[in-house]
Design a protein around this motif. Structure first.
Motif, PDB file in Angstrom:
ATOM      1  N   UNK A  18     -28.983 -67.448  16.348  1.00 63.10           N
ATOM      2  CA  UNK A  18     -27.668 -67.780  16.910  1.00 63.10           C
ATOM      3  C   UNK A  18     -26.716 -68.258  15.824  1.00 63.10           C
ATOM      4  N   UNK A  19     -27.228 -68.960  14.819  1.00 66.28           N
ATOM      5  CA  UNK A  19     -26.379 -69.386  13.704  1.00 66.28           C
ATOM      6  C   UNK A  19     -25.925 -68.178  12.880  1.00 66.28           C
ATOM      7  N   UNK A  20     -26.837 -67.222  12.663  1.00 65.42           N
ATOM      8  CA  UNK A  20     -26.455 -65.998  11.926  1.00 65.42           C
ATOM      9  C   UNK A  20     -25.408 -65.208  12.691  1.00 65.42           C
ATOM     10  N   UNK A  21     -25.552 -65.148  14.017  1.00 61.61           N
ATOM     11  CA  UNK A  21     -24.566 -64.435  14.837  1.00 61.61           C
ATOM     12  C   UNK A  21     -23.203 -65.100  14.738  1.00 61.61           C
ATOM     13  N   UNK A  28     -16.538 -61.455  10.343  1.00 62.21           N
ATOM     14  CA  UNK A  28     -15.791 -60.328  10.910  1.00 62.21           C
ATOM     15  C   UNK A  28     -14.362 -60.717  11.247  1.00 62.21           C
ATOM     16  N   UNK A  29     -14.188 -61.893  11.814  1.00 64.12           N
ATOM     17  CA  UNK A  29     -12.843 -62.344  12.151  1.00 64.12           C
ATOM     18  C   UNK A  29     -11.990 -62.523  10.907  1.00 64.12           C
ATOM     19  N   UNK A  30     -12.615 -62.898   9.795  1.00 67.20           N
ATOM     20  CA  UNK A  30     -11.849 -63.075   8.564  1.00 67.20           C
ATOM     21  C   UNK A  30     -11.303 -61.749   8.053  1.00 67.20           C
ATOM     22  N   UNK A  31     -11.943 -60.643   8.405  1.00 68.62           N
ATOM     23  CA  UNK A  31     -11.460 -59.329   7.991  1.00 68.62           C
ATOM     24  C   UNK A  31     -10.224 -58.911   8.767  1.00 68.62           C
ATOM     25  N   UNK A  32     -10.043 -59.467   9.961  1.00 66.85           N
ATOM     26  CA  UNK A  32      -8.905 -59.127  10.801  1.00 66.85           C
ATOM     27  C   UNK A  32      -7.707 -60.024  10.539  1.00 66.85           C
TER      28      UNK A  32
END
Length: 74
Positions: A18-21, A28-32
């Motif tokens: 869950x921590x890795x997720x 991923x959000x940082x890419x957006x």
């Protein structure tokens, strides 16, 4: 010697699933985060909406749009 990326990957793999997720989601959000791209997409949406509202570019029924898209791919 381990690179910073290798060190980070090693540490990340020691996290729980869950921590890795959560970490993956954060990455991923940082890419957006490209606000100029978001602004460009908003401008494009507004331009297309104005074309539709003015009748310059009428909406197509989905079936017709799919026919045109398939024909363009041939």
């Amino acid at each position: 010697m381990d690179t910073p990326l290798e060190k980070l990957a090693s540490a990340a793999l020691k996290l729980t699933a869950s921590e890795r997720a959560a970490f993956a989601q954060l990455l991923l959000e940082s890419l957006d985060a490209d606000e100029s791209l978001d602004a460009a997409w908003l401008d494009e949406v507004e331009r297309r909406e104005a074309q539709t509202d003015s009748g310059e570019r009428p909406l197509l029924p989905l079936a017709d749009a799919l026919i045109q898209a398939r024909a363009a791919l041939k």
